[in-house]
Design an enzyme around this catalytic site. Structure first.
Site, mmCIF file in Angstrom:
data_model
loop_
_atom_site.group_PDB
_atom_site.id
_atom_site.type_symbol
_atom_site.label_atom_id
_atom_site.label_comp_id
_atom_site.label_asym_id
_atom_site.label_seq_id
_atom_site.Cartn_x
_atom_site.Cartn_y
_atom_site.Cartn_z
ATOM 1 N N ARG A 262 0.840 -1.186 0.000
ATOM 2 C CA ARG A 262 0.000 0.000 0.000
ATOM 3 C C ARG A 262 0.877 1.238 0.000
ATOM 4 O O ARG A 262 1.852 1.316 0.747
ATOM 5 C CB ARG A 262 -0.933 0.013 1.215
ATOM 6 C CG ARG A 262 -2.025 -1.051 1.142
ATOM 7 C CD ARG A 262 -2.963 -1.001 2.308
ATOM 8 N NE ARG A 262 -3.940 -2.089 2.241
ATOM 9 C CZ ARG A 262 -4.719 -2.457 3.243
ATOM 10 N NH1 ARG A 262 -4.645 -1.819 4.390
ATOM 11 N NH2 ARG A 262 -5.577 -3.450 3.107
ATOM 12 N N ARG A 277 2.586 0.964 10.357
ATOM 13 C CA ARG A 277 2.050 1.358 9.055
ATOM 14 C C ARG A 277 3.170 1.302 8.029
ATOM 15 O O ARG A 277 3.983 2.220 7.920
ATOM 16 C CB ARG A 277 1.436 2.765 9.135
ATOM 17 C CG ARG A 277 0.557 3.122 7.945
ATOM 18 C CD ARG A 277 -0.014 4.529 8.105
ATOM 19 N NE ARG A 277 -0.956 4.616 9.205
ATOM 20 C CZ ARG A 277 -2.245 4.332 9.120
ATOM 21 N NH1 ARG A 277 -2.759 3.939 7.973
ATOM 22 N NH2 ARG A 277 -3.042 4.446 10.170
ATOM 23 N N GLU A 349 -6.190 -1.178 15.641
ATOM 24 C CA GLU A 349 -6.797 -2.135 14.717
ATOM 25 C C GLU A 349 -5.810 -3.223 14.298
ATOM 26 O O GLU A 349 -4.670 -2.941 13.949
ATOM 27 C CB GLU A 349 -7.286 -1.404 13.466
ATOM 28 C CG GLU A 349 -7.885 -2.327 12.415
ATOM 29 C CD GLU A 349 -7.833 -1.738 11.012
ATOM 30 O OE1 GLU A 349 -7.767 -2.522 10.049
ATOM 31 O OE2 GLU A 349 -7.847 -0.497 10.891
ATOM 32 N N SER A 352 -9.997 -6.006 10.205
ATOM 33 C CA SER A 352 -11.304 -5.485 9.801
ATOM 34 C C SER A 352 -12.035 -6.609 9.090
ATOM 35 O O SER A 352 -11.517 -7.152 8.113
ATOM 36 C CB SER A 352 -11.159 -4.283 8.860
ATOM 37 O OG SER A 352 -10.835 -3.115 9.568
ATOM 38 N N ARG A 390 1.212 -6.598 12.644
ATOM 39 C CA ARG A 390 0.590 -5.981 13.821
ATOM 40 C C ARG A 390 0.436 -6.994 14.954
ATOM 41 O O ARG A 390 0.505 -6.625 16.128
ATOM 42 C CB ARG A 390 -0.757 -5.355 13.439
ATOM 43 C CG ARG A 390 -0.588 -4.153 12.533
ATOM 44 C CD ARG A 390 -1.831 -3.305 12.427
ATOM 45 N NE ARG A 390 -1.554 -2.075 11.675
ATOM 46 C CZ ARG A 390 -2.329 -1.002 11.662
ATOM 47 N NH1 ARG A 390 -3.444 -0.996 12.370
ATOM 48 N NH2 ARG A 390 -2.005 0.058 10.963
#
Length: 429
Positions: A262, A277, A349, A352, A390
């Site tokens: 990403r 991130r 988070e 999801s 994560r």
């Protein structure tokens, strides 16, 4: 993508749902293009009927020796042919405009999704576990002494730039063990089929799951036009693209461990420290393909599968239902699972889990058959099971010891050769 027939039949309901997404009066523009498209199609059909009728009379006029009528009819046929071609081109242009507009609109939220603007309006569903209490001030993952030898951001920046990391030694082994642990649980116990999928895909695959056209800047594209996947949701969901899946083969449940890429466009200055991130990261993804009537049940099931991984690792978490303003483009309902990170003293988070209804299936033309044998669009769902990097952060921060080492979850023992901790010097023992 949205059903134009449903918009025609109830534009008020469509606008009300879009307003919950922060978009007002959307249907008027859509229906104007739709009317223009249908008018062109109707006019083309009328011109075709006139051309066909004139074509039949051409021969009769010639046989009668009526040259004037013959020439008039022949000219009329030629004119109608040109008119038809023009109208069909105009109809295709309107159709393309309509498709582009529908492709750029987000999914409609389910009625049970809370209204809101951002993450502050999300609604907590449940919590599991108690955040660990420390007798010392816990560090963020990248500052733990035993982790530092195996987590090299400086060398990664030299190789690739910012937001990359080089893992080695005990940390790399732990990262691999976490991914294998997740895959084995999902395939051996949860009934998911493991897939090894490409990380390069074409435009159609990205369009099918909603990454294109709206979010092109969030992904990386090669010079040859292929896209690096932001998640294996793209490949796993597109397995059924263009197919009518036999109801007996539903639900289809897939999992894959892949690298993901990403660009993090628009996230400048956010979470720049550590691994939280990154431009390149790994996920164990879950995707389910279901009949429409079972997708809500499947959403709860997938959420529990992701939560179970955290429970096995002994990591405290909370599950929240995202509000309309925080929900992703393709989702109708999303559950975010947030793991406790003591180094940041907050929940972050880690998964999801979203149900998309038939939104992606319409874009992919993926269908099944209902009880009467009529083709209907499938429902698609996706979720992280989990984000490996994560999860690594959570394991390191929650397991850290005062001397700078890390105690590892017992559940990982079989995947770590029985080793239970990282020493303050960075060794796995």
């Amino acid at each position: 993508m949205h059903d134009i027939r449903a918009i025609r039949e109830n534009p008020e309901a469509f606008d009300a749902a879009m307003a919950r997404r922060g978009m007002s009066g959307v249907s008027s523009g859509i229906l104007a293009i739709d009317r223009a498209r249908r008018e062109k199609i109707t006019a083309a059909e009328a011109a075709l009927a006139e051309r066909n009728a004139a074509s039949k009379e051409v021969g009769a006029a010639k046989a009668r020796g009526d040259e004037a009528e013959f020439e008039r009819l022949r000219a009329l046929v030629a004119d109608k042919k040109a008119e038809i071609a023009r109208l069909e081109d105009e109809a295709r242009a309107e159709d393309s405009r309509l498709r582009d507009m529908l492709m750029g609109l987000p999914n409609l939220p389910y009625d049970d999704v809370p209204d809101g603007e951002d993450e502050n309006d999300n609604v907590e569903i449940r919590r599991w576990g108690e955040p660990r209490e420390f007798s010392f001030t816990p560090l963020e993952h990248f500052d733990i002494p035993g982790v530092k030898p195996g987590m090299d951001f400086e060398t990664a920046a030299k190789l690739s730039g910012s937001r990359f990391v080089l893992l080695s030694g005990a940390v790399a082994r732990l990262h691999r063990a976490l991914a294998q642990f997740m895959l084995d649980v999902h395939t051996s116990e949860n009934g998911l089929t493991e897939v090894i999928s490409p990380v390069l895909v074409n435009d159609d695959a990205m369009l099918g799951t909603g990454q294109l056209p709206k979010f092109a800047e969030d992904s990386y594209q090669t010079r040859e036009g292929k896209w690096l996947i932001p998640t294996s949701e793209v490949t796993l969901t597109n397995i059924v693209a263009g197919h009518i899946v036999d109801p007996d083969y539903l639900p289809r449940r897939y999992t894959a461990h892949t690298q993901c890429f990403r660009s993090e466009a628009g996230s400048a200055g956010r979470d720049t420290a550590g691994m939280l991130r990154q431009h390149q990261f790994e996920k164990v993804e879950m995707v389910s393909i279901t009949a429409p009537e079972t997708s809500d049940e499947e959403h709860e099931r997938m959420t529990r599968l992701a939560e179970d991984i955290l429970e096995r690792l002994g990591l405290a978490y909370r599950t929240v239902k995202l509000c309309t303003g925080d929900m992703g483009f393709g989702a109708r309902r999303t559950h975010d699972i947030e793991v406790w990170l003591p180094g940041q003293n907050t929940y972050r988070e880690i998964s999801s889990v979203s149900t998309c209804g038939d939104f992606q299936a319409r874009r992919m033309n993926a269908r099944t058959r209902d009880a009467d044998g009529k083709p209907v669009f499938l429902h698609t769902l996706n979720g992280s099971g989990l984000a490996v990097g994560r999860t690594l952060i959570a394991v390191l921060e929650n397991g850290q010891t005062e001397d700078g080492g890390v105690m590892l979850p017992q559940a990982l023992g079989p995947w770590l050769g029985g080793k239970t901790r990282i020493t303050p010097e960075g060794a796995l023992v």
